[in-house]
Structure formats: C-alpha cells, structure tokens
Design a protein around this motif. Structure first.
Motif, PDB file in Angstrom:
ATOM      1  N   LYS A   1      74.658  49.131  16.631  1.00 35.38           N
ATOM      2  CA  LYS A   1      73.322  48.862  17.149  1.00 35.38           C
ATOM      3  C   LYS A   1      72.329  49.971  16.811  1.00 35.38           C
ATOM      4  O   LYS A   1      72.700  51.146  16.721  1.00 35.38           O
ATOM      5  CB  LYS A   1      73.366  48.655  18.671  1.00 35.38           C
ATOM      6  N   LYS A   2      71.060  49.555  16.684  1.00 39.05           N
ATOM      7  CA  LYS A   2      69.979  50.489  16.381  1.00 39.05           C
ATOM      8  C   LYS A   2      69.069  50.721  17.592  1.00 39.05           C
ATOM      9  O   LYS A   2      67.953  51.215  17.440  1.00 39.05           O
ATOM     10  CB  LYS A   2      69.140  49.952  15.220  1.00 39.05           C
ATOM     11  N   THR A   3      69.529  50.378  18.776  1.00 46.44           N
ATOM     12  CA  THR A   3      68.724  50.538  19.985  1.00 46.44           C
ATOM     13  C   THR A   3      68.173  51.965  20.092  1.00 46.44           C
ATOM     14  O   THR A   3      68.932  52.931  19.925  1.00 46.44           O
ATOM     15  CB  THR A   3      69.581  50.254  21.231  1.00 46.44           C
ATOM     16  N   PRO A   4      66.870  52.126  20.354  1.00 48.61           N
ATOM     17  CA  PRO A   4      66.318  53.482  20.511  1.00 48.61           C
ATOM     18  C   PRO A   4      67.012  54.233  21.651  1.00 48.61           C
ATOM     19  O   PRO A   4      67.230  53.665  22.724  1.00 48.61           O
ATOM     20  CB  PRO A   4      64.843  53.230  20.828  1.00 48.61           C
ATOM     21  N   VAL A   5      67.348  55.487  21.419  1.00 56.47           N
ATOM     22  CA  VAL A   5      68.049  56.302  22.419  1.00 56.47           C
ATOM     23  C   VAL A   5      67.290  57.593  22.643  1.00 56.47           C
ATOM     24  O   VAL A   5      66.973  58.322  21.694  1.00 56.47           O
ATOM     25  CB  VAL A   5      69.490  56.619  21.977  1.00 56.47           C
ATOM     26  N   LEU A   6      66.998  57.876  23.909  1.00 56.12           N
ATOM     27  CA  LEU A   6      66.419  59.153  24.308  1.00 56.12           C
ATOM     28  C   LEU A   6      67.494  59.906  25.073  1.00 56.12           C
ATOM     29  O   LEU A   6      67.948  59.443  26.120  1.00 56.12           O
ATOM     30  CB  LEU A   6      65.184  58.941  25.184  1.00 56.12           C
ATOM     31  N   MET A   7      67.919  61.044  24.561  1.00 52.78           N
ATOM     32  CA  MET A   7      68.927  61.851  25.242  1.00 52.78           C
ATOM     33  C   MET A   7      68.239  62.762  26.247  1.00 52.78           C
ATOM     34  O   MET A   7      67.297  63.487  25.903  1.00 52.78           O
ATOM     35  CB  MET A   7      69.755  62.648  24.237  1.00 52.78           C
ATOM     36  N   LEU A   8      68.704  62.708  27.485  1.00 56.84           N
ATOM     37  CA  LEU A   8      68.118  63.486  28.575  1.00 56.84           C
ATOM     38  C   LEU A   8      69.209  64.392  29.133  1.00 56.84           C
ATOM     39  O   LEU A   8      70.192  63.922  29.705  1.00 56.84           O
ATOM     40  CB  LEU A   8      67.601  62.542  29.663  1.00 56.84           C
ATOM     41  N   THR A   9      69.054  65.705  28.957  1.00 57.96           N
ATOM     42  CA  THR A   9      70.145  66.600  29.316  1.00 57.96           C
ATOM     43  C   THR A   9      69.646  67.996  29.666  1.00 57.96           C
ATOM     44  O   THR A   9      68.564  68.411  29.236  1.00 57.96           O
ATOM     45  CB  THR A   9      71.151  66.705  28.148  1.00 57.96           C
ATOM     46  N   ALA A  10      70.460  68.716  30.421  1.00 57.06           N
ATOM     47  CA  ALA A  10      70.146  70.104  30.759  1.00 57.06           C
ATOM     48  C   ALA A  10      70.491  71.059  29.619  1.00 57.06           C
ATOM     49  O   ALA A  10      70.114  72.225  29.640  1.00 57.06           O
ATOM     50  CB  ALA A  10      70.908  70.513  32.020  1.00 57.06           C
TER      51      ALA A  10
ATOM     52  N   LYS B   1      66.217  68.566  30.811  1.00 63.10           N
ATOM     53  CA  LYS B   1      65.983  68.598  32.255  1.00 63.10           C
ATOM     54  C   LYS B   1      65.705  70.043  32.671  1.00 63.10           C
ATOM     55  O   LYS B   1      66.271  70.969  32.072  1.00 63.10           O
ATOM     56  CB  LYS B   1      67.214  68.105  33.016  1.00 63.10           C
ATOM     57  N   PRO B   2      64.902  70.239  33.724  1.00 59.68           N
ATOM     58  CA  PRO B   2      64.124  69.201  34.398  1.00 59.68           C
ATOM     59  C   PRO B   2      62.917  68.797  33.557  1.00 59.68           C
ATOM     60  O   PRO B   2      62.380  69.615  32.810  1.00 59.68           O
ATOM     61  CB  PRO B   2      63.694  69.882  35.701  1.00 59.68           C
ATOM     62  N   CYS B   3      62.503  67.556  33.691  1.00 58.38           N
ATOM     63  CA  CYS B   3      61.358  67.091  32.914  1.00 58.38           C
ATOM     64  C   CYS B   3      60.348  66.442  33.850  1.00 58.38           C
ATOM     65  O   CYS B   3      60.675  66.022  34.965  1.00 58.38           O
ATOM     66  CB  CYS B   3      61.803  66.085  31.839  1.00 58.38           C
ATOM     67  N   HIS B   4      59.122  66.359  33.386  1.00 55.62           N
ATOM     68  CA  HIS B   4      58.078  65.691  34.151  1.00 55.62           C
ATOM     69  C   HIS B   4      58.188  64.197  33.885  1.00 55.62           C
ATOM     70  O   HIS B   4      58.334  63.760  32.746  1.00 55.62           O
ATOM     71  CB  HIS B   4      56.703  66.211  33.732  1.00 55.62           C
ATOM     72  N   LEU B   5      58.134  63.412  34.945  1.00 53.13           N
ATOM     73  CA  LEU B   5      58.289  61.967  34.786  1.00 53.13           C
ATOM     74  C   LEU B   5      57.258  61.374  33.835  1.00 53.13           C
ATOM     75  O   LEU B   5      57.570  60.480  33.046  1.00 53.13           O
ATOM     76  CB  LEU B   5      58.204  61.265  36.152  1.00 53.13           C
ATOM     77  N   ASP B   6      56.036  61.869  33.907  1.00 54.75           N
ATOM     78  CA  ASP B   6      54.997  61.317  33.034  1.00 54.75           C
ATOM     79  C   ASP B   6      55.342  61.536  31.561  1.00 54.75           C
ATOM     80  O   ASP B   6      55.059  60.680  30.715  1.00 54.75           O
ATOM     81  CB  ASP B   6      53.638  61.946  33.353  1.00 54.75           C
ATOM     82  N   GLU B   7      55.948  62.675  31.245  1.00 54.10           N
ATOM     83  CA  GLU B   7      56.348  62.914  29.861  1.00 54.10           C
ATOM     84  C   GLU B   7      57.484  61.973  29.463  1.00 54.10           C
ATOM     85  O   GLU B   7      57.494  61.426  28.344  1.00 54.10           O
ATOM     86  CB  GLU B   7      56.800  64.360  29.663  1.00 54.10           C
ATOM     87  N   LEU B   8      58.433  61.768  30.362  1.00 54.57           N
ATOM     88  CA  LEU B   8      59.520  60.831  30.080  1.00 54.57           C
ATOM     89  C   LEU B   8      58.977  59.435  29.819  1.00 54.57           C
ATOM     90  O   LEU B   8      59.368  58.774  28.844  1.00 54.57           O
ATOM     91  CB  LEU B   8      60.501  60.798  31.255  1.00 54.57           C
ATOM     92  N   PHE B   9      58.046  58.985  30.667  1.00 52.06           N
ATOM     93  CA  PHE B   9      57.474  57.647  30.486  1.00 52.06           C
ATOM     94  C   PHE B   9      56.745  57.541  29.151  1.00 52.06           C
ATOM     95  O   PHE B   9      56.839  56.520  28.463  1.00 52.06           O
ATOM     96  CB  PHE B   9      56.512  57.324  31.627  1.00 52.06           C
TER      97      PHE B   9
END
Length: 216
Positions: free
Chosen positions: A70-79, A100-108
């Motif tokens: 699969k080519k589904t877009p992946v965003l890795m979120l990690t410390a 992490k930690p990240c600002h929710l607005d940036e994640l969105f």
C-alpha cells in the motif's frame, strides 16, 4: 477523510483522536503495532499517524509491512527526535515525521498537507464555479459568503471536490467518511447529500443511479 491513529499511550491516543474528530475526520485507533498493521492493510485510509515505540510490532515494522502492498500516506509521530531516526523513517517509506510533544495545530496542518498531496490537490482552495472549498480553513464560501456546514458535510464535499469529475460510489464514501464506530444506516449518505444540495445548490452534486456521486 478517514485516518488510522496507532499510538500505545492511552491519554495521548484519546487526546489525538478527539482532536482529529473535532477537525471532521473519521478516526480508527489501535494501541499496538499488530492491530495497527492489520487495520492498515484491511482498510484504505486517507492517512495513517504512526507511533514508533509500541508493544508487539514497532512503527518501523508496521511501515515495512504496509509498504509491501500500500501507498497510504504515513506520518510518523514519535519522541525519537535524533536525525538518524528521522532519516530512517523517511527512507523506510514514511511521508512525514513529527516529534513529540507536538502542537495539535501543526499535526492537523501536516495531515491536511498529506491528504492534499496524495489526492494530487496541492492547492488548499478548490474552486467549483462560484464555490470555494478551503481545505486548510475547513470552510466553504459561495459568491464570497461563508456557508456553514457540519464537519461531516464538509468532509463529504471536500472528498468529492478532490475527485472532481469522477463518480464516487456510496460504498467508497462510507469507507472514507465514517469510522469503525459510526452508524452505517443505509440512508445516512442521502441525508448529507440532501443537506449539501440545499445549502450549496441542487446542481453541485450529480447522482448516477448504481454508480455514485460526482462534482463535475
């Protein structure tokens, strides 16, 4: 748009899922890598947010298993914020990497960018006649006037507008706009289509019986 969130920390999982749903996304969750990979392979998600350090399969292994088919877009979120970890993530097939930690607005914002890129829609504003669909601001304007939509109505018109000129089946709409906990009432999509036509004009969304819906 439907997102898979794979995160083993319960409080963060709850916070992120609530925030994403507040942005209008349908969100499925997994708290370990094994369940995350199973869901990622079984469902065509618009984006996957993937933690790295988890019980069972870690994020690297989930990504490796996913990229086999699969080519589904992946965003890795990690410390893990070391440069080698970021390089490993991107070279392993991740589309973005956020520490992490990240600002929710940036994640969105990063999620919106991934979805636009994957849909070949780099411009956050989609113009359909006198209608402007602003995928960054999550707003719709008609002749310069904002038209207030519910989160689900916006998600539906955004999805169809990103596939302008293509008929999208009812099944596909259910798969991308509702998550695993949503009701699958047979007339639910009809209600959303009716409301959008009432607010934005009856000609905006075309229906072809047995085929699906389309924004020309």
């Amino acid at each position: 748009m439907r997102i898979l969130l794979v995160e083993d920390e319960p409080n963060l999982l709850t916070t992120l899922a609530r925030g994403l749903r507040g942005e209008g996304y349908a969100v499925d969750t997994a708290d370990n890598g094994d369940d995350g990979l199973m869901k990622a392979l079984d469902t065509d998600y618009d984006t996957i947010i993937l933690d790295v350090l988890m019980p069972g399969l870690d994020g690297w292994q989930v990504l490796e298993g996913l990229r086999k088919s699969k080519k589904t877009p992946v965003l890795m979120l990690t410390a893990r914020d070391a440069i080698p970890d970021r390089i490993r993530g991107l070279d392993s097939g991740a589309d973005d990497y956020l520490t992490k930690p990240c600002h929710l607005d940036e994640l969105f914002a990063r999620v919106r960018a991934l979805i636009r890129r994957h849909s070949d829609q780099p411009n956050p504003q989609i113009n359909v006649g006198d209608i402007v669909i602003d995928t960054a601001a999550l707003k719709v304007f008609q002749s310069g006037k904002e038209i207030v939509l519910t989160a689900r109505e916006f998600a539906l018109v955004e999805y169809l507008a990103m596939r302008r000129g293509q008929f999208v089946s009812r099944t596909t709409l259910y798969e991308h706009l509702l998550d695993e906990e949503d009701s699958t009432a047979s007339n639910l999509m009809d209600v959303y289509i009716y409301n959008l036509r009432k607010k934005l004009g009856s000609e905006l969304i075309q229906t072809r019986r047995g085929v699906g819906y389309c924004i020309e």
